[in-house]
Design a protein around this motif. Structure first.
Motif, PDB file in Angstrom:
ATOM      1  N   ASP A  25      40.774  -2.965 -43.901  1.00 31.05           N
ATOM      2  CA  ASP A  25      41.559  -3.529 -44.995  1.00 31.05           C
ATOM      3  C   ASP A  25      40.850  -4.754 -45.566  1.00 31.05           C
ATOM      4  O   ASP A  25      40.427  -5.650 -44.820  1.00 31.05           O
ATOM      5  N   GLU A  26      40.725  -4.816 -46.891  1.00 32.00           N
ATOM      6  CA  GLU A  26      39.997  -5.905 -47.539  1.00 32.00           C
ATOM      7  C   GLU A  26      40.685  -7.251 -47.376  1.00 32.00           C
ATOM      8  O   GLU A  26      40.041  -8.279 -47.204  1.00 32.00           O
ATOM      9  N   GLN A 220      34.814   2.729 -57.878  1.00 32.64           N
ATOM     10  CA  GLN A 220      34.719   2.240 -56.519  1.00 32.64           C
ATOM     11  C   GLN A 220      33.454   2.792 -55.874  1.00 32.64           C
ATOM     12  O   GLN A 220      33.022   3.897 -56.188  1.00 32.64           O
ATOM     13  N   ARG A 224      35.501   3.949 -50.606  1.00 35.59           N
ATOM     14  CA  ARG A 224      36.448   2.853 -50.856  1.00 35.59           C
ATOM     15  C   ARG A 224      37.541   3.308 -51.799  1.00 35.59           C
ATOM     16  O   ARG A 224      37.324   4.120 -52.694  1.00 35.59           O
ATOM     17  N   GLY A 225      38.741   2.786 -51.577  1.00 35.05           N
ATOM     18  CA  GLY A 225      39.838   3.157 -52.450  1.00 35.05           C
ATOM     19  C   GLY A 225      41.054   2.284 -52.225  1.00 35.05           C
ATOM     20  O   GLY A 225      41.074   1.403 -51.357  1.00 35.05           O
ATOM     21  N   LEU A 226      42.068   2.542 -53.016  1.00 36.82           N
ATOM     22  CA  LEU A 226      43.333   1.823 -52.935  1.00 36.82           C
ATOM     23  C   LEU A 226      44.303   2.662 -52.111  1.00 36.82           C
ATOM     24  O   LEU A 226      44.624   3.794 -52.481  1.00 36.82           O
ATOM     25  N   SER A 235      46.630  -1.660 -50.800  1.00 37.47           N
ATOM     26  CA  SER A 235      45.529  -2.442 -50.260  1.00 37.47           C
ATOM     27  C   SER A 235      44.225  -1.674 -50.434  1.00 37.47           C
ATOM     28  O   SER A 235      44.195  -0.448 -50.349  1.00 37.47           O
ATOM     29  N   THR A 236      43.164  -2.416 -50.683  1.00 35.57           N
ATOM     30  CA  THR A 236      41.836  -1.814 -50.794  1.00 35.57           C
ATOM     31  C   THR A 236      41.267  -1.609 -49.402  1.00 35.57           C
ATOM     32  O   THR A 236      41.248  -2.532 -48.585  1.00 35.57           O
ATOM     33  N   GLN A 238      38.038   0.272 -47.042  1.00 36.55           N
ATOM     34  CA  GLN A 238      36.774   0.980 -46.907  1.00 36.55           C
ATOM     35  C   GLN A 238      36.913   1.924 -45.722  1.00 36.55           C
ATOM     36  O   GLN A 238      37.180   1.495 -44.609  1.00 36.55           O
TER      37      GLN A 238
END
Length: 250
Positions: A25-26, A220, A224-226, A235-236, A238
């Motif tokens: 989680d970013e 992206q 990677r994604g939402l 949340s973004t 990876q």
């Protein structure tokens, strides 16, 4: 701040079966886990070519296959490009479809089994716990290819997705973000969303328009994604990269 690649050995091992390490989680830089016995029973993956959809499907599939026996879990795999072929042992493969016509046959076979798990009497259903047979996990890659020309080979699952916990059904479906706005309300995709399925919105063009909860895709890097999970704030993330399944063509 996110790394461009995340490998499985960089994430903690799950404490129990049914939990799949998903990515990082970013916001918190902490691991993200999918929990099939909680809020993550189904998932819709949206992303264009080379976004990492097939890689993520492969990771989910092989992780679960390593946690359960063939008596406990089987996979129905829909894979037009054959990118997921050979990932699990044959005794865990309930069926494998590479075309729309084969997909329809596989759906018919699996839904017959699911129907046998649905009690005829709703009062009995309220008193019954569990089900006979293994969990069934639908792994669907390139759903847009299977539904080209107006085909709907997975429509038969629509009525069963909301009963997933009671009949042992999970679904993980990947399709291109391009063109998704026109198909988000077709029966099968709608049923995944109505059943509380997560969405992972990967690389795509904003011009496609709002796809989930008025959220548009954006460019992206691979993997990677939402991550959109229930009522939680998106949340973004990876995700894990699995060598050989990096969506070279999808």
């Amino acid at each position: 701040m996110l790394p461009t690649l995340v490998h499985s050995d960089e994430l903690p091992q799950p404490e129990r079966r049914g939990v799949v390490p998903f990515g990082i989680d970013e916001r918190t830089m902490s691991p993200v886990m999918l929990d099939l016995d909680s809020s993550d029973r189904h998932m819709l993956l949206l992303g264009d070519e080379q976004s990492g959809k097939s890689s993520l499907l492969a990771h989910i599939m092989t992780t679960l296959a390593g946690q359960y026996t063939s008596e406990e879990m089987v996979f129905a795999v829909y894979d037009p490009r054959r990118s997921l072929k050979g990932l699990v042992h044959e005794d865990q493969l309930g069926g494998y479809a590479t075309s729309s016509s084969l997909a329809q046959r596989l759906t018919d076979a699996v839904t017959r089994e699911l129907q046998s798990r649905v009690p005829d009497d709703p009062l009995t259903a309220a008193q019954t716990t569990g089900f006979d047979g293994p969990r069934v996990v639908l792994i669907v890659d390139d759903y847009d290819v299977l539904t080209a020309g107006g085909n709907a080979p997975l429509r038969g699952f629509s009525e069963y997705l909301a009963m997933g916990a009671e009949i042992g059904l999970h679904a993980f479906i990947a399709r291109k973000a391009r063109g998704a706005s026109r198909s988000m309300f077709e029966p099968f995709t709608s049923s995944v969303r109505d059943a509380g399925g997560d969405t992972f919105l990967m690389d795509g063009d904003r011009s496609e328009g709002p796809l989930i909860n008025n959220i548009r895709a954006r460019r992206q890097p691979p993997g990677r994604g939402l991550f959109i999970r229930g009522a939680q704030a998106p949340s973004t993330v990876q995700t894990i990269f699995r060598e050989g399944h990096h969506d070279a063509a999808s």
